[in-house]
Structure formats: C-alpha cells, structure tokens
Design a protein around this motif. Structure first.
Motif, short mmCIF file in Angstrom:
data_model
loop_
_atom_site.label_atom_id
_atom_site.label_comp_id
_atom_site.label_asym_id
_atom_site.label_seq_id
_atom_site.Cartn_x
_atom_site.Cartn_y
_atom_site.Cartn_z
N TYR A 184 0.87 -1.19 0.00
CA TYR A 184 0.00 0.00 0.00
C TYR A 184 0.90 1.23 0.00
O TYR A 184 1.39 1.67 1.03
N LEU A 185 1.10 1.78 -1.18
CA LEU A 185 2.14 2.78 -1.40
C LEU A 185 1.69 4.22 -1.18
O LEU A 185 2.53 5.12 -1.15
N ASP A 186 0.38 4.45 -1.04
CA ASP A 186 -0.09 5.83 -1.04
C ASP A 186 -1.11 6.07 0.08
O ASP A 186 -2.33 5.97 -0.14
N PRO A 187 -0.63 6.37 1.31
CA PRO A 187 -1.55 6.65 2.41
C PRO A 187 -1.98 8.11 2.49
O PRO A 187 -2.61 8.51 3.47
N ARG A 188 -1.63 8.92 1.48
CA ARG A 188 -1.90 10.35 1.58
C ARG A 188 -3.37 10.69 1.81
O ARG A 188 -3.66 11.65 2.54
N PRO A 189 -4.33 9.95 1.22
CA PRO A 189 -5.73 10.32 1.49
C PRO A 189 -6.09 10.30 2.97
O PRO A 189 -6.93 11.10 3.41
N PHE A 190 -5.46 9.43 3.74
CA PHE A 190 -5.72 9.43 5.18
C PHE A 190 -5.09 10.66 5.84
O PHE A 190 -5.68 11.25 6.77
N GLU A 191 -3.93 11.05 5.38
CA GLU A 191 -3.31 12.27 5.90
C GLU A 191 -4.16 13.49 5.58
O GLU A 191 -4.35 14.38 6.42
N TRP A 192 -4.70 13.55 4.37
CA TRP A 192 -5.55 14.67 3.97
C TRP A 192 -6.84 14.70 4.78
O TRP A 192 -7.48 15.75 4.89
N THR A 193 -7.23 13.54 5.32
CA THR A 193 -8.44 13.47 6.13
C THR A 193 -8.18 13.85 7.58
O THR A 193 -9.11 13.96 8.37
#
Length: 345
Positions: free
Chosen positions: A129-138
């Motif tokens: 899972y290479l892209d956790p950015r959506p959780f950071e943006w949340t």
C-alpha cells in the motif's frame, strides 16, 4: 455522486475477492479466521466495489471501551506486522489509482465513523500500500516504518550468500560444522518455540500478550503454508526455532529466534539460512521469491538483520492525532509489545 460502494464481506466473500498476488499472508482467510477467533472485539471485512468488481479490500478490528472505540488493522498483541488496505484498481493509470484510493479512504472513514474524537485509529499498512496520503488529507498522522526483505527470485544460493556480511557467512559456516539438526516440527514445534519466546520475555521483564491459542489456530489454519523450523543439538535438546508463514510470494520470520547461540555459535543465522535454502530449492515454495525479516525499526535488531543485505522496504503507519488520543495511544502501545520480537544472533 460516488462511483464506488462499500460492503461488509463474509470471510468466504473476502477470500473470493482477494487477488492472487500483491497481498500478505496476514490478508488471507486462514489468518483472518485465526484473528477473529481470538481477538477481543469485532472484525469487519470491507470490500469497495465498482459495479460488481472489487477495487479495494480492507480488514479492520474494532474494540469498544467506556472511553470510546479503538479501530485497528492489525489488532495489537498478535505480533502481526501489517495488514491494512489492499488496492486493486481496474486501470493501470496512476490517475485511476489515486482516484480509487481517495474515494476508498473517504468511504472507509465514513463507514467506520473514525473522524470522532472518541475513536483511536491505528493502521499498519502493508508494503504494497504505497499511497496513504488520502488518510493524511483526512486528518490522520502518517509516518513510515521499515522492514528488510531479501529478493531471492532467480538467484542461486551462492549469489544470495554473496550479499551477506562476512561475519554472517562465517556464523553460518561455523554452525553447519556442529552436530545440529533442523527440521519442520509442525504444531508441536510451534508450542516449543512459543514457550521459549514467552520465557525470554519473562526473563527481561517484558510483557508478551499473544495467547498460544492464536498461534495454534494460525499454524493449523495455514497448513502447509506455515513451517516451524526447530534446531536441536546432539542429544535432541531444543536450541532455537522460528515459525515462518508463507504467502504466495513471501516467507516471513514471524515468531521465534529468542535464543541464538550454541557452543558459542549463532544458531539463528543457520535457521535463517535453512529457510532461505527452502525458498530457493523447494518446489512446494516455487512461487515464493522474497524473505521478510519482519521489522527494521529497532536499532539493536537492525544491527543483525542488516547483515543479510536485504532491501530496506518502507510501510506506512496511519494514526489518530490530538491531545485526547495520547492515553489511547499509550494503551495501544502497551498491548502491542512484542511486534518486533526479542531476537539474538
């Protein structure tokens, strides 16, 4: 309007939706069934679909207490290094992946109600899972952690050992000269390994909360996808051992290696080498091309694990933030003692 929908899946439905590659052994129905049997809380298996096609999967584990909820993936006290989301967008384009990933994160956050300040969230996402950015943006905190993975695919044993440090090669050579046998001892061996780890933690006044019954279920459920390597001395005495589950692609140093020396020689190095030999040479493991040393976040352990010359692989931790989360976080950390096992050379 969302193009995706989220559903709660049964274990059988999860197994049908799980892709054949790019997942960890901890995503498999065999391991999830063992977790569900012994986790003091609720397991929720989510599938995100576009039409009838799954594009993301996400196992979560929820525990309620008088102060609120804890939502984790994986649960604490089971020594599982990572689970987290499985992404499988139906397009190879980066823009399509990011669009599905953002919508997936939004759906999960909404479904679980994890924006609440009474809910503590901690996700240990797999290296895939290479892209956790959506959780950071949340609004969640995202930080990297690391493991070592050895790439064994298409390489000879000589080529693999050439990447080892000279001291590790010497340890393996010295151990092979001793009267030591290493064999897969199955469930009986797993109990010996488990008891040895518990004893080692007790000696160091460290808690080890993982119950034997969970280890027993995991080994039994995985069947021939789990091997228990036990090293014994000339009189059959137990020297050390390691429990190694396998996905279709990866073998994992999951539990064991608590005691590492016999006659002044490292037994754990020989155990690791035996596991690597099996991955390279055993036809039953032909699809396995990597060996995960599970954890590269503790300096003392990294001094040893780095000798294998594996790739330093990141994975991401997603966690609730805020002053109100501090107590919940400390409680979680206490419960999760033992994620990186006590291991000696």
């Amino acid at each position: 309007m969302s193009q995706l929908r989220i559903e709660t899946l049964s274990l059988d439905e999860w197994g049908d939706a799980l892709p054949s590659s790019g997942t960890e052994v901890f995503h498999t129905p065999a391991v999830l069934a063992a977790i569900d049997e012994h986790f003091d809380g609720e397991m929720h298996l989510f599938g995100v679909f576009k039409g009838q096609e799954p594009v993301a999967l996400f196992p979560t584990f929820v525990r309620r207490n008088p102060l609120g909820r804890v939502v984790v993936s994986p649960p604490p006290s089971m020594a599982i290094p990572y689970i987290g989301p499985v992404m499988m967008p139906n397009s190879p384009k980066q823009s399509a992946y990011e669009s599905v990933n953002r919508e997936f994160a939004d759906l999960v956050v909404e479904e679980l109600g994890i924006r609440s300040n009474r809910t503590f969230v901690r996700l240990l996402c797999s290296p895939a899972y290479l892209d956790p950015r959506p959780f950071e943006w949340t609004g969640f905190a995202v930080k990297p952690s690391f493991t070592y993975r050895l790439d064994l695919g298409g390489r000879s044993l000589d080529e693999i050992q050439a990447q080892f440090s000279s001291s590790l090669r010497r340890e393996i050579r010295q151990a092979r000269e001793l009267d030591i046998t290493i064999a897969d001892e199955g469930l009986d061996g797993a109990r010996v390994v488990y008891d040895d780890v518990v004893s080692r933690y007790d000696e160091q006044d460290e808690p080890f909360g993982m119950p034997w019954e969970f280890v027993e279920s995991l080994v039994e459920n995985l069947g021939d996808r789990c091997r228990v390597y036990v090293a014994r001395g000339p009189d059959g005495e137990y020297l050390s051992g390691m429990i190694v589950p396998f996905s279709d692609e990866v073998g994992y140093f999951w539990l064991g290696g608590a005691r590492g020396e016999y006659d002044g020689v490292s037994i754990n190095s020989l155990l690791h080498w035996t596991i690597i030999e099996d991955i390279v040479e055993d036809e039953a493991l032909a699809s396995v091309t990597k060996y995960d040393l599970v954890g590269a976040n503790t300096e003392r352990l990294c001094n040893y694990k780095s000798k294998f010359g594996g790739e330093l692989v990141p994975y991401y931790v997603v966690e609730s933030t805020g002053v109100g989360m501090n107590l919940a976080k400390r409680t979680y950390q206490l419960l999760n003692k033992g994620t990186e096992r006590i291991a000696t050379k």
